[in-house]
Design an enzyme around this catalytic site. Structure first.
Site, PDB file in Angstrom:
ATOM      1  N   ALA A  14      13.365   2.961  -9.454  1.00  0.00           N
ATOM      2  CA  ALA A  14      12.385   3.464  -8.786  1.00  0.00           C
ATOM      3  C   ALA A  14      12.760   3.547  -7.108  1.00  0.00           C
ATOM      4  O   ALA A  14      12.644   2.249  -6.448  1.00  0.00           O
ATOM      5  CB  ALA A  14      11.116   4.209  -9.087  1.00  0.00           C
TER       6      ALA A  14
ATOM      7  N   VAL B 190      -0.107  -0.379  12.794  1.00  0.00           N
ATOM      8  CA  VAL B 190      -0.943  -0.392  11.531  1.00  0.00           C
ATOM      9  C   VAL B 190      -0.903   0.873  11.458  1.00  0.00           C
ATOM     10  O   VAL B 190      -2.008   1.552  13.105  1.00  0.00           O
ATOM     11  CB  VAL B 190      -2.567  -0.999  12.062  1.00  0.00           C
ATOM     12  CG1 VAL B 190      -3.158  -1.041  10.892  1.00  0.00           C
ATOM     13  CG2 VAL B 190      -1.980  -2.471  11.375  1.00  0.00           C
TER      14      VAL B 190
ATOM     15  N   TYR C  75       6.795  11.362  -3.177  1.00  0.00           N
ATOM     16  CA  TYR C  75       6.699   9.458  -4.398  1.00  0.00           C
ATOM     17  C   TYR C  75       6.009   9.962  -5.683  1.00  0.00           C
ATOM     18  O   TYR C  75       5.989   9.666  -6.481  1.00  0.00           O
ATOM     19  CB  TYR C  75       6.805   8.318  -3.248  1.00  0.00           C
ATOM     20  CG  TYR C  75       6.497   7.297  -4.548  1.00  0.00           C
ATOM     21  CD1 TYR C  75       6.983   7.161  -5.497  1.00  0.00           C
ATOM     22  CD2 TYR C  75       5.425   6.286  -3.888  1.00  0.00           C
ATOM     23  CE1 TYR C  75       7.018   5.667  -5.754  1.00  0.00           C
ATOM     24  CE2 TYR C  75       4.949   5.080  -4.907  1.00  0.00           C
ATOM     25  CZ  TYR C  75       5.808   5.451  -5.873  1.00  0.00           C
ATOM     26  OH  TYR C  75       5.652   4.018  -6.566  1.00  0.00           O
TER      27      TYR C  75
ATOM     28  N   LYS D  95       7.685  -3.118   3.188  1.00  0.00           N
ATOM     29  CA  LYS D  95       6.306  -2.758   2.986  1.00  0.00           C
ATOM     30  C   LYS D  95       5.049  -3.431   3.145  1.00  0.00           C
ATOM     31  O   LYS D  95       5.941  -4.659   4.401  1.00  0.00           O
ATOM     32  CB  LYS D  95       6.448  -3.265   1.903  1.00  0.00           C
ATOM     33  CG  LYS D  95       7.321  -2.692   0.708  1.00  0.00           C
ATOM     34  CD  LYS D  95       7.179  -0.784   0.322  1.00  0.00           C
ATOM     35  CE  LYS D  95       7.562   0.032  -0.277  1.00  0.00           C
ATOM     36  NZ  LYS D  95       7.051   0.000  -1.300  1.00  0.00           N
TER      37      LYS D  95
ATOM     38  N   ASP E 126      20.967  -2.446 -12.336  1.00  0.00           N
ATOM     39  CA  ASP E 126      20.422  -2.056 -11.093  1.00  0.00           C
ATOM     40  C   ASP E 126      21.224  -1.473 -10.284  1.00  0.00           C
ATOM     41  O   ASP E 126      22.755  -1.627 -10.379  1.00  0.00           O
ATOM     42  CB  ASP E 126      19.999  -3.061  -9.996  1.00  0.00           C
ATOM     43  CG  ASP E 126      19.145  -2.871  -8.919  1.00  0.00           C
ATOM     44  OD1 ASP E 126      19.692  -2.245  -7.932  1.00  0.00           O
ATOM     45  OD2 ASP E 126      17.748  -3.721  -8.933  1.00  0.00           O
TER      46      ASP E 126
ATOM     47  N   SER F  20       6.792  12.472  -7.788  1.00  0.00           N
ATOM     48  CA  SER F  20       7.465  11.815  -8.865  1.00  0.00           C
ATOM     49  C   SER F  20       7.425  11.301 -10.422  1.00  0.00           C
ATOM     50  O   SER F  20       8.156  11.253 -10.862  1.00  0.00           O
ATOM     51  CB  SER F  20       9.616  11.058  -8.222  1.00  0.00           C
ATOM     52  OG  SER F  20       8.583  10.540  -7.717  1.00  0.00           O
ATOM     53  N   LYS F  21       6.396   9.951  -9.483  1.00  0.00           N
ATOM     54  CA  LYS F  21       6.042   8.965 -10.536  1.00  0.00           C
ATOM     55  C   LYS F  21       5.336   9.622 -11.775  1.00  0.00           C
ATOM     56  O   LYS F  21       5.115   9.556 -12.687  1.00  0.00           O
ATOM     57  CB  LYS F  21       5.551   7.852 -10.183  1.00  0.00           C
ATOM     58  CG  LYS F  21       6.316   6.724  -9.056  1.00  0.00           C
ATOM     59  CD  LYS F  21       7.473   6.212  -9.831  1.00  0.00           C
ATOM     60  CE  LYS F  21       6.990   5.494 -10.292  1.00  0.00           C
ATOM     61  NZ  LYS F  21       7.732   4.387 -11.683  1.00  0.00           N
TER      62      LYS F  21
ATOM     63  N   ILE G  87       9.438  -5.742  -7.573  1.00  0.00           N
ATOM     64  CA  ILE G  87       8.577  -6.412  -9.243  1.00  0.00           C
ATOM     65  C   ILE G  87       9.985  -6.244 -10.227  1.00  0.00           C
ATOM     66  O   ILE G  87       9.502  -7.341 -11.045  1.00  0.00           O
ATOM     67  CB  ILE G  87       7.991  -4.654  -9.182  1.00  0.00           C
ATOM     68  CG1 ILE G  87       7.063  -4.874  -8.298  1.00  0.00           C
ATOM     69  CG2 ILE G  87       6.659  -5.226 -10.321  1.00  0.00           C
ATOM     70  CD1 ILE G  87       5.624  -3.900  -8.348  1.00  0.00           C
TER      71      ILE G  87
ATOM     72  N   THR H  27       2.466   3.795 -11.295  1.00  0.00           N
ATOM     73  CA  THR H  27       1.910   3.117 -10.083  1.00  0.00           C
ATOM     74  C   THR H  27       0.413   3.950 -10.155  1.00  0.00           C
ATOM     75  O   THR H  27       0.135   5.200 -10.541  1.00  0.00           O
ATOM     76  CB  THR H  27       2.549   3.654  -8.669  1.00  0.00           C
ATOM     77  OG1 THR H  27       1.564   2.948  -7.504  1.00  0.00           O
ATOM     78  CG2 THR H  27       2.845   5.371  -9.244  1.00  0.00           C
ATOM     79  N   ASP H  28      -0.428   3.507  -9.490  1.00  0.00           N
ATOM     80  CA  ASP H  28      -1.623   4.011  -9.699  1.00  0.00           C
ATOM     81  C   ASP H  28      -2.021   5.263  -8.318  1.00  0.00           C
ATOM     82  O   ASP H  28      -2.703   5.850  -8.358  1.00  0.00           O
ATOM     83  CB  ASP H  28      -2.691   3.135  -8.814  1.00  0.00           C
ATOM     84  CG  ASP H  28      -2.346   2.264  -7.488  1.00  0.00           C
ATOM     85  OD1 ASP H  28      -2.089   2.806  -7.297  1.00  0.00           O
ATOM     86  OD2 ASP H  28      -3.145   1.897  -7.144  1.00  0.00           O
ATOM     87  N   GLU H  29      -0.498   4.908  -7.660  1.00  0.00           N
ATOM     88  CA  GLU H  29      -0.640   6.130  -6.862  1.00  0.00           C
ATOM     89  C   GLU H  29      -0.478   7.560  -6.988  1.00  0.00           C
ATOM     90  O   GLU H  29      -1.138   8.880  -6.755  1.00  0.00           O
ATOM     91  CB  GLU H  29       0.328   6.566  -6.137  1.00  0.00           C
ATOM     92  CG  GLU H  29       0.452   5.023  -5.296  1.00  0.00           C
ATOM     93  CD  GLU H  29       1.291   5.272  -3.509  1.00  0.00           C
ATOM     94  OE1 GLU H  29       1.854   5.855  -3.291  1.00  0.00           O
ATOM     95  OE2 GLU H  29       1.953   3.699  -3.144  1.00  0.00           O
TER      96      GLU H  29
END
Length: 339
Positions: free
Chosen positions: A83, A209, A153, A192, A33, A156-157, A12, A125-127
């Protein structure tokens, strides 16, 4: 203005670098970075040709490195994409997620306090909201949804978000936060879901999957995400959280089958593997706030975005083949071979 984009060699972040260079050619863009496994300097090859772009290799948790960069560049805006972001990796090794995602955020904000900035922006993030039940399609994450994390994860966000808001309240640091749904598009690291399925389908390999593939995600084309962040850092209110969603909900299985159809590959390539621990069932974002305040809405429907994404991977095979030729293969075997 001068904008420091941390994590700009990642998925992103790199798309945001290109968005800013194209839409705000008068601004100077500096990418910081560390070039860890998901950072790829080849991604920024075209940006390197722009005289208003600079790349610096460094770790956001390295205070001396960050302070030196702030002294040199005197930035107006910081956009923090840097991240560790893969849930499976956070389950295997949580420590690096805490260091980068939490301590790295603190180091950046301390530098912002020391040297002064117009805006510090945290890409979240929405997570952090946990998940939603599959049988309640009427429910969506809003900015007032309580934080309820499921993995190291997302924890931490969420911690980083809380620290950002605390710095705003305690030190009056001008901050903003965006929480987005799952992104897809060019330069997506091949571990991903979408790029993994594209690369393996092209090689006629099995497509792993999780579980039954019932998990639902709200997919957001990465350019739409970049346009939203651009609006927030320039026009969004200080101290606010903005949710960014795509209104493109799909089950993981639907996504995989769509990719197979676009590539004219058989569904027999699908292989169901043991689900990950604590796997969230459904994410869905309500972007009413950012639409009402800033006029933003996603422009890309999933069926159009997935076609553009697949075309990009077909046209840029060297980019992802070079990644797959590295240590990614050992990681893939570790995560999937016994499932």
């Amino acid at each position: 203005m001068t904008i420091i984009v941390t994590g700009g060699a990642g998925f992103i972040g790199s798309n945001f670098v290109y968005y800013e260079l194209e839409n705000h050619p008068e601004d100077r863009i500096v990418c910081l970075d560390a070039l860890t496994y998901a950072g790829n300097l080849a991604t920024l090859e075209e940006a390197m040709k722009n005289e208003n772009f600079r790349f610096v290799k460094g770790d956001i948790a390295d205070r001396d490195c960050v302070n030196k960069l702030f002294e040199e560049e005197k930035p107006d805006i910081i956009v923090n994409f840097a991240a560790e972001s893969h849930v499976d990796r956070s389950i295997e090794n949580p420590e690096i997620f805490l260091r980068t995602n939490i301590l790295g955020t603190q180091v950046l904000m301390d530098a912002c306090r020391k040297y002064g900035i117009k805006r510090y922006h945290q890409v979240s993030t929405d997570e952090v909201y946990g998940d939603l039940p599959l049988d309640r399609p009427d429910l969506f994450f809003t900015e007032d949804t309580p934080i309820h994390t499921s993995s190291p994860y997302s924890a931490s966000k969420a911690a980083a978000d809380l620290i950002v808001l605390a710095y705003h309240r305690t030190y009056k640091l001008p901050v903003s936060i965006t929480r987005c749904s799952n992104n897809y598009g060019p330069y997506h690291f091949p571990e991903k879901l979408i790029p993994l399925m594209i690369s393996r389908a092209l090689a006629d390999q099995s497509l792993p999957v999780y579980g039954k593939g019932e998990n639902v995600r709200d997919w957001l084309y990465v350019e739409d995400h970049c346009s939203a962040i651009d609006l927030v850092i320039r026009q969004g209110r200080e101290g606010e959280v903005y949710n960014i969603g795509g209104h493109n909900e799909r089950t993981n299985l639907e996504v995989v089958k769509t990719i197979l159809r676009e590539l004219d590959k058989p569904e027999e390539l699908i292989s169901y593997v043991t689900d990950r621990p604590g796997h969230d069932m459904r994410y869905a974002i309500d972007p009413t706030k950012i639409h009402g305040e800033l006029g933003w809405l996603p422009q890309t429907k999933f069926d159009d975005g997935i076609k553009k994404t697949i075309k990009w991977y077909l046209d840029n095979e060297d980019w992802w083949q070079n990644i797959l030729a590295g240590d990614y293969q050992s990681y893939y075997e570790k995560m999937y071979k016994d499932r």
